[in-house]
Design a protein around this motif. Structure first.
Motif, mmCIF file in Angstrom:
data_model
loop_
_atom_site.group_PDB
_atom_site.id
_atom_site.type_symbol
_atom_site.label_atom_id
_atom_site.label_comp_id
_atom_site.label_asym_id
_atom_site.label_seq_id
_atom_site.Cartn_x
_atom_site.Cartn_y
_atom_site.Cartn_z
ATOM 1 N N ALA A 108 0.833 -0.969 0.020
ATOM 2 C CA ALA A 108 -0.015 0.106 -0.138
ATOM 3 C C ALA A 108 0.809 1.215 0.006
ATOM 4 O O ALA A 108 1.761 1.230 1.002
ATOM 5 C CB ALA A 108 -0.879 0.031 1.116
ATOM 6 N N THR A 109 0.466 2.205 -0.948
ATOM 7 C CA THR A 109 0.948 3.616 -0.936
ATOM 8 C C THR A 109 -0.335 4.653 -0.472
ATOM 9 O O THR A 109 -1.322 4.023 -0.460
ATOM 10 C CB THR A 109 1.274 4.048 -2.201
ATOM 11 N N TRP A 157 2.103 -4.154 7.928
ATOM 12 C CA TRP A 157 2.949 -3.348 6.896
ATOM 13 C C TRP A 157 2.324 -2.476 6.060
ATOM 14 O O TRP A 157 1.192 -2.938 5.437
ATOM 15 C CB TRP A 157 3.716 -4.457 6.211
ATOM 16 N N ILE A 158 3.040 -1.337 5.573
ATOM 17 C CA ILE A 158 2.644 -0.676 4.311
ATOM 18 C C ILE A 158 3.768 -0.582 3.503
ATOM 19 O O ILE A 158 4.931 -1.077 3.749
ATOM 20 C CB ILE A 158 2.050 0.834 4.650
ATOM 21 N N GLY A 159 3.886 0.147 2.380
ATOM 22 C CA GLY A 159 4.544 0.116 1.290
ATOM 23 C C GLY A 159 5.898 0.895 1.586
ATOM 24 O O GLY A 159 6.835 1.131 0.571
ATOM 25 N N THR A 210 14.832 9.687 3.399
ATOM 26 C CA THR A 210 15.375 8.622 2.505
ATOM 27 C C THR A 210 14.416 7.605 2.437
ATOM 28 O O THR A 210 14.656 6.585 2.027
ATOM 29 C CB THR A 210 16.835 8.090 2.817
ATOM 30 N N TRP A 211 13.164 7.957 2.852
ATOM 31 C CA TRP A 211 12.108 6.904 2.698
ATOM 32 C C TRP A 211 11.586 7.167 1.153
ATOM 33 O O TRP A 211 11.456 8.010 0.465
ATOM 34 C CB TRP A 211 10.968 7.108 3.631
ATOM 35 N N ALA A 212 11.223 5.767 0.746
ATOM 36 C CA ALA A 212 10.439 5.363 -0.515
ATOM 37 C C ALA A 212 9.365 4.757 -0.501
ATOM 38 O O ALA A 212 9.487 3.817 0.161
ATOM 39 C CB ALA A 212 11.424 5.284 -1.613
ATOM 40 N N TRP A 213 8.350 4.643 -1.681
ATOM 41 C CA TRP A 213 7.355 3.703 -1.712
ATOM 42 C C TRP A 213 7.563 2.521 -2.510
ATOM 43 O O TRP A 213 8.206 2.630 -3.456
ATOM 44 C CB TRP A 213 6.214 4.572 -1.958
ATOM 45 N N SER A 214 7.202 1.521 -2.361
ATOM 46 C CA SER A 214 7.367 0.288 -2.907
ATOM 47 C C SER A 214 7.168 0.273 -4.252
ATOM 48 O O SER A 214 7.945 -0.282 -5.055
ATOM 49 C CB SER A 214 6.800 -0.943 -2.281
ATOM 50 N N ASP A 215 6.083 0.991 -4.857
ATOM 51 C CA ASP A 215 5.423 1.067 -6.092
ATOM 52 C C ASP A 215 6.492 2.419 -6.711
ATOM 53 O O ASP A 215 5.952 2.656 -7.950
ATOM 54 C CB ASP A 215 4.229 1.285 -6.157
ATOM 55 N N HIS A 251 -2.420 -2.734 -2.574
ATOM 56 C CA HIS A 251 -3.242 -1.720 -3.281
ATOM 57 C C HIS A 251 -3.084 -2.413 -4.798
ATOM 58 O O HIS A 251 -2.061 -3.060 -5.347
ATOM 59 C CB HIS A 251 -2.717 -0.363 -3.301
ATOM 60 N N GLY A 252 -4.120 -2.090 -5.408
ATOM 61 C CA GLY A 252 -4.319 -2.259 -6.830
ATOM 62 C C GLY A 252 -5.037 -3.597 -7.193
ATOM 63 O O GLY A 252 -5.852 -3.921 -6.363
#
Length: 324
Positions: free
Chosen positions: A49-50, A81-83, A213-218, A261-262
């Motif tokens: 999830a984003t 957990w989220i992304g 420095t955090w980023a989303w998995s997608d 998500h998605g």
């Protein structure tokens, strides 16, 4: 007259079974590490999830409530957990990205260049990843220092000065709970200057600019963050959603439920449905409550739908059918 002698036709000629225009979330009540959860989501949906805004965060909270999803949600105390994940454990990493607290406001490097105070930005005395407004210029400060606050509001005044001192994360939480958010963007900053032309000498006010420095998995560029104000998000590399929608960083090898998500339900579908119901009473006075019960049924099965009635020429939903 018995119930079967009354038959009503429920016309749903424009019932729209549609996914959210933003993101469709799926709560998975299986314990996996963050990497395992990411693999699962990419295989069966789109990704972990984003979260792009507070509205989407509220939907994640709903899914994790005890009766929120098809699997019954969590027990109310379990985190999921989220992304969001950390790409570097160096708080001074040169690839840190600047983010405004209000996700709809985009950071513009060129515009911001002229706003820095003399010698800024720098990491003097350690990583300085939060920004305060000081004598009409921006300066970087350690996030755990307590400063006064500048919040944005939904009123015509747009910004408000808060004299109470808090750390940056606590300031963000305060503004979101009592106003809209921390002041974000140059337009709000200039309005703040016009509204408060005279301020105490050497006063510092937190604004909604920070870097991480955090980023989303997608790989989406959402700047939305909602960290628990009592923790240091740098402690671990993976993010988890906890009580009241707050996020904490945690050990990526721990096993937790997670949210994807998605997936196939992201497409928008429209379906026309004709349903017959038998009743001993006229259902027309209760059409709104019947509609709500249907929506609740879909939501209980983790299907997010928008329902509407197709009314007859007489304005009624239910039409009496000749006795069979």
């Amino acid at each position: 007259m018995d119930q079967s002698s009354w038959l009503f036709v429920l016309l749903l000629r424009q019932i729209a079974l549609s996914a959210f225009q933003d993101l469709m979330y799926h709560f998975i009540n299986e314990n996996k590490t963050w990497d395992e959860a990411q693999t699962f989501c990419r295989k069966f949906y789109t990704d972990l999830a984003t979260v792009k805004n507070m509205k989407e965060l509220k939907e994640l909270e709903r899914l994790t409530e005890p009766d929120g999803g098809t699997d019954g949600g969590t027990d109310g105390g379990t985190d999921v957990w989220i992304g969001l994940h950390q790409t570097s454990d160096n708080p001074k990493d040169r690839n840190r990205k600047w983010l405004w607290s209000q996700p709809e406001v985009q950071f513009n490097e060129a515009e911001a260049e002229a706003e820095w105070g003399e010698g800024q930005p720098n990491d003097g005395g350690g990583a300085q990843n939060c920004v305060a407004f000081h004598d009409n210029n921006k300066c970087k400060i350690h996030c755990i220092i307590s400063k006064q606050i500048s919040c944005s509001t939904e009123s015509s005044s747009s910004t408000v000065m808060i004299q109470e001192r808090r750390t940056w994360l606590k300031a963000q939480q305060f503004c979101r709970e009592h106003h809209t958010d921390l002041m974000s963007g140059l337009d709000q900053q200039r309005q703040f200057q016009d509204k408060y032309p005279t301020r105490p000498l050497n006063s510092n006010y937190w604004i909604g600019l920070s870097r991480d420095t955090w980023a989303w998995s997608d790989r989406s560029n959402s700047s939305f963050r909602n960290w628990n104000s009592d923790v240091n998000p740098l402690n671990n590399k993976c993010s988890a959603l906890r009580a009241q929608g707050r996020w904490e960083s945690d050990d990526c090898d721990l096993k937790k439920p997670f949210i994807c998500h998605g997936g196939e339900f992201l497409k928008i579908h429209k379906t026309l449905v004709r349903i017959s119901l038998s009743s001993a009473v006229d259902l027309n006075p209760h059409d709104s409550s019947v509609l709500k019960q249907l929506e609740d049924h879909f939501r209980a099965n983790n299907l997010h739908v928008k329902l509407s009635w197709k009314r007859g020429k007489d304005g009624k939903v239910f039409q009496k059918q000749d006795q069979v």
